[in-house]
Design a protein around this motif. Sequence first.
Motif, PDB file in Angstrom:
ATOM      1  N   GLY A 317      88.316  20.395  -2.682  1.00  0.00           N
ATOM      2  CA  GLY A 317      87.940  21.756  -2.320  1.00  0.00           C
ATOM      3  C   GLY A 317      89.076  22.519  -1.691  1.00  0.00           C
ATOM      4  N   MET A 318      89.788  21.897  -0.756  1.00  0.00           N
ATOM      5  CA  MET A 318      90.914  22.554  -0.094  1.00  0.00           C
ATOM      6  C   MET A 318      92.028  22.831  -1.099  1.00  0.00           C
ATOM      7  SD  MET A 318      91.667  23.435   3.152  1.00  0.00           S
ATOM      8  CE  MET A 318      91.123  22.224   4.365  1.00  0.00           C
ATOM      9  N   CYS A 319      92.250  21.881  -1.998  1.00  0.00           N
ATOM     10  CA  CYS A 319      93.299  22.035  -3.009  1.00  0.00           C
ATOM     11  C   CYS A 319      93.015  23.231  -3.920  1.00  0.00           C
ATOM     12  CB  CYS A 319      93.410  20.751  -3.820  1.00  0.00           C
ATOM     13  SG  CYS A 319      94.687  20.791  -5.098  1.00  0.00           S
ATOM     14  N   GLU A 320      91.785  23.349  -4.393  1.00  0.00           N
ATOM     15  CA  GLU A 320      91.419  24.468  -5.265  1.00  0.00           C
ATOM     16  C   GLU A 320      91.643  25.803  -4.580  1.00  0.00           C
ATOM     17  OE1 GLU A 320      87.850  22.311  -7.866  1.00  0.00           O
ATOM     18  OE2 GLU A 320      87.365  23.507  -6.096  1.00  0.00           O
ATOM     19  N   LYS A 321      91.262  25.887  -3.317  1.00  0.00           N
ATOM     20  CA  LYS A 321      91.383  27.151  -2.590  1.00  0.00           C
ATOM     21  C   LYS A 321      92.837  27.505  -2.323  1.00  0.00           C
ATOM     22  CE  LYS A 321      86.856  26.508  -0.435  1.00  0.00           C
ATOM     23  NZ  LYS A 321      86.469  25.451  -1.378  1.00  0.00           N
ATOM     24  N   ALA A 322      93.640  26.507  -1.951  1.00  0.00           N
ATOM     25  CA  ALA A 322      95.061  26.766  -1.703  1.00  0.00           C
ATOM     26  C   ALA A 322      95.774  27.179  -2.991  1.00  0.00           C
ATOM     27  CB  ALA A 322      95.718  25.527  -1.096  1.00  0.00           C
ATOM     28  N   LEU A 323      95.433  26.532  -4.111  1.00  0.00           N
ATOM     29  CA  LEU A 323      96.037  26.911  -5.396  1.00  0.00           C
ATOM     30  C   LEU A 323      95.648  28.329  -5.796  1.00  0.00           C
ATOM     31  CD1 LEU A 323      95.629  23.642  -7.510  1.00  0.00           C
ATOM     32  CD2 LEU A 323      97.782  24.778  -6.942  1.00  0.00           C
ATOM     33  N   ALA A 324      94.410  28.713  -5.505  1.00  0.00           N
ATOM     34  CA  ALA A 324      93.962  30.066  -5.843  1.00  0.00           C
ATOM     35  C   ALA A 324      94.774  31.112  -5.097  1.00  0.00           C
ATOM     36  CB  ALA A 324      92.468  30.211  -5.521  1.00  0.00           C
ATOM     37  N   VAL A 325      95.002  30.874  -3.805  1.00  0.00           N
ATOM     38  CA  VAL A 325      95.798  31.821  -3.011  1.00  0.00           C
ATOM     39  C   VAL A 325      97.247  31.818  -3.469  1.00  0.00           C
ATOM     40  CG1 VAL A 325      96.573  32.435  -0.687  1.00  0.00           C
ATOM     41  CG2 VAL A 325      94.270  31.548  -1.033  1.00  0.00           C
ATOM     42  N   LEU A 326      97.795  30.633  -3.727  1.00  0.00           N
ATOM     43  CA  LEU A 326      99.184  30.543  -4.174  1.00  0.00           C
ATOM     44  C   LEU A 326      99.378  31.273  -5.494  1.00  0.00           C
ATOM     45  CD1 LEU A 326     102.016  29.413  -3.708  1.00  0.00           C
ATOM     46  CD2 LEU A 326     101.299  27.307  -4.848  1.00  0.00           C
ATOM     47  N   ASP A 327      98.463  31.081  -6.422  1.00  0.00           N
ATOM     48  CA  ASP A 327      98.547  31.791  -7.697  1.00  0.00           C
ATOM     49  C   ASP A 327      98.492  33.301  -7.478  1.00  0.00           C
ATOM     50  OD1 ASP A 327      98.429  32.116 -10.600  1.00  0.00           O
ATOM     51  OD2 ASP A 327      96.321  32.614 -10.300  1.00  0.00           O
ATOM     52  N   GLY A 328      97.676  33.730  -6.525  1.00  0.00           N
ATOM     53  CA  GLY A 328      97.572  35.160  -6.251  1.00  0.00           C
ATOM     54  C   GLY A 328      98.850  35.752  -5.693  1.00  0.00           C
ATOM     55  N   LEU A 349     103.004  21.958  -8.060  1.00  0.00           N
ATOM     56  CA  LEU A 349     102.224  22.626  -9.086  1.00  0.00           C
ATOM     57  C   LEU A 349     102.045  21.741 -10.320  1.00  0.00           C
ATOM     58  CD1 LEU A 349     103.561  26.299  -8.928  1.00  0.00           C
ATOM     59  CD2 LEU A 349     101.324  25.447  -8.202  1.00  0.00           C
ATOM     60  N   VAL A 350     103.105  21.055 -10.707  1.00  0.00           N
ATOM     61  CA  VAL A 350     103.011  20.171 -11.875  1.00  0.00           C
ATOM     62  C   VAL A 350     102.065  19.008 -11.584  1.00  0.00           C
ATOM     63  CG1 VAL A 350     104.292  18.610 -13.401  1.00  0.00           C
ATOM     64  CG2 VAL A 350     105.290  20.803 -12.737  1.00  0.00           C
ATOM     65  N   LYS A 351     102.134  18.499 -10.377  1.00  0.00           N
ATOM     66  CA  LYS A 351     101.232  17.396 -10.005  1.00  0.00           C
ATOM     67  C   LYS A 351      99.768  17.818 -10.083  1.00  0.00           C
ATOM     68  CE  LYS A 351     100.053  14.270  -6.224  1.00  0.00           C
ATOM     69  NZ  LYS A 351     100.305  13.894  -4.818  1.00  0.00           N
ATOM     70  N   LYS A 352      99.475  19.058  -9.695  1.00  0.00           N
ATOM     71  CA  LYS A 352      98.091  19.526  -9.647  1.00  0.00           C
ATOM     72  C   LYS A 352      97.584  20.047 -10.989  1.00  0.00           C
ATOM     73  CE  LYS A 352      97.975  18.595  -5.302  1.00  0.00           C
ATOM     74  NZ  LYS A 352      97.224  17.421  -4.816  1.00  0.00           N
ATOM     75  N   MET A 353      98.403  19.989 -12.027  1.00  0.00           N
ATOM     76  CA  MET A 353      97.967  20.467 -13.335  1.00  0.00           C
ATOM     77  C   MET A 353      96.849  19.619 -13.918  1.00  0.00           C
ATOM     78  SD  MET A 353     101.598  21.561 -15.107  1.00  0.00           S
ATOM     79  CE  MET A 353     100.889  21.906 -16.711  1.00  0.00           C
ATOM     80  N   LEU A 354      96.783  18.361 -13.526  1.00  0.00           N
ATOM     81  CA  LEU A 354      95.775  17.450 -14.059  1.00  0.00           C
ATOM     82  C   LEU A 354      95.156  16.636 -12.939  1.00  0.00           C
ATOM     83  CD1 LEU A 354      97.634  16.057 -17.224  1.00  0.00           C
ATOM     84  CD2 LEU A 354      95.794  17.729 -17.194  1.00  0.00           C
ATOM     85  N   ARG A 355      93.972  16.107 -13.190  1.00  0.00           N
ATOM     86  CA  ARG A 355      93.310  15.096 -12.367  1.00  0.00           C
ATOM     87  C   ARG A 355      92.772  15.615 -11.030  1.00  0.00           C
ATOM     88  NH1 ARG A 355      97.142   9.704 -13.145  1.00  0.00           N
ATOM     89  NH2 ARG A 355      96.954   9.592 -15.426  1.00  0.00           N
ATOM     90  N   VAL A 356      92.664  16.905 -10.855  1.00  0.00           N
ATOM     91  CA  VAL A 356      92.008  17.433  -9.662  1.00  0.00           C
ATOM     92  C   VAL A 356      90.664  18.025 -10.069  1.00  0.00           C
ATOM     93  CG1 VAL A 356      92.122  19.033  -7.729  1.00  0.00           C
ATOM     94  CG2 VAL A 356      94.197  17.852  -8.497  1.00  0.00           C
ATOM     95  N   SER A 357      90.709  19.094 -10.835  1.00  0.00           N
ATOM     96  CA  SER A 357      89.495  19.732 -11.352  1.00  0.00           C
ATOM     97  C   SER A 357      89.928  20.783 -12.366  1.00  0.00           C
ATOM     98  CB  SER A 357      88.687  20.388 -10.227  1.00  0.00           C
ATOM     99  OG  SER A 357      89.375  21.515  -9.701  1.00  0.00           O
ATOM    100  N   ASP A 358      88.989  21.264 -13.149  1.00  0.00           N
ATOM    101  CA  ASP A 358      89.292  22.319 -14.113  1.00  0.00           C
ATOM    102  C   ASP A 358      89.785  23.579 -13.406  1.00  0.00           C
ATOM    103  OD1 ASP A 358      88.515  20.653 -16.144  1.00  0.00           O
ATOM    104  OD2 ASP A 358      86.497  21.490 -16.338  1.00  0.00           O
TER     105      ASP A 358
END
Length: 439
Positions: A317-328, A349-358
Amino acid sequence: MASARRTQKPSSRFSFVKRIPTADPTAELPVPAAFRCPISLELMKDPVTLHTGITYDRQSIESWLEVGSLTCPVTNQALGNDELLPNHTIRRLIQDWCVANRSFGVERIPTPRIPVTSIQASELLSEIAFAGRRGDRARCQELVGKIKALGKESERNRRCIGSAGAGCVLASCFSELATESFERSRAGAAEEILSALPLFFPLDQDSCRQLSSLKSLESIVSVLRSGDLDARVNAALVLRELLSSLPPRRINGVAGTDGLVEALSKLIQNPISPRATKASLVAAFYLVDSSDRAAGALVDTGIIPSLLEILVDSDKGMCEKALAVLDGVLGCSRGREMAYGHALTVPVLVKKMLRVSDMATEFAVSALWKLCRNEKRGGGCSMEAVRVGAFQKSLLLVQVGCSGATKEKANDLLKLLNGCRGSMECTEAVDFRGLKRPF
């Protein structure tokens, strides 16, 4: 053994008593039929009586009524009045029976709290609204404390108070008492309201309109900056709920509130609790998604290194939210410039491309695509991405399948990275040991 099984035939008659297993496995204790709920057939914990004269356990009959049933389960009479009257006589008899049979392992049923009624909720909310209009902070704080305590007692109370308009009344009262300057001696009522509001989420449009007024927003920012720990958490939760309910045009206006972006960034960079961090990240996402100005302001607070640190080791959950802000924030040039200069940006970013969530995949691919697409000629972002395995992961995403927008960006990313491949040796993105952190 076979003959023993044949002798244990089920009884041909129904049992009219419910039996409770006791501490002695060889004994069974019959429960009087009058103590059992006609719906669940279990011992009643909170007996209530309908106007039909039949007594049920409160939880069972409330569940019956909530699904739209309009008749008494036993008599099949129409329920024109669904008021549930506590049956204190039956409840005391049940408690006495439990005490008398405690040697058999029966625990005493605790005396239930009487739930709040819609009339009581409306009256209490009317008093809160009146105290707010008069500016009586002490009385308002006292009444809000009562409504909060009632809401915490049970889900039924929360629904009852919420349906009576708690969100709108509390938001209006907060707006009435809001002050731009935060004074500890006058902050009690505002903090009490902020602590009560999360009990009655989601907020309706009127509540959001009250909370998005300039005075209310300035007061929320003051609490975010100077409130105690619990108050800051509650302020972040209210702000998240507000921004998630407003249209983009209104969010753009909220983003211009003096000090709002900085206060949110501080909660992310100096976390006080996971709940506050997650709420702040969601609020920040709505801001940067709707306002370029907010994205630039968030970058100027130095948020990117903190986001990358969160991504190195965080839950889904924390990862998804942090990635959303970073992308923004990577949508603005200042954000990309800061990201280019950080050693963790591309590997994370490359590490989080797979195996976390869609969702994480969508944001990670989008963020990396923005970096590679906008880097200057001769920049090392694309080369580093290839080195840590971005090309292979993008190819896998395209082959395995992903959402339409993500697939388009993955395809485009393959084209951008293809020219950098050459004979470069790729390494696993999870290996950060050779990277030097600039902090």
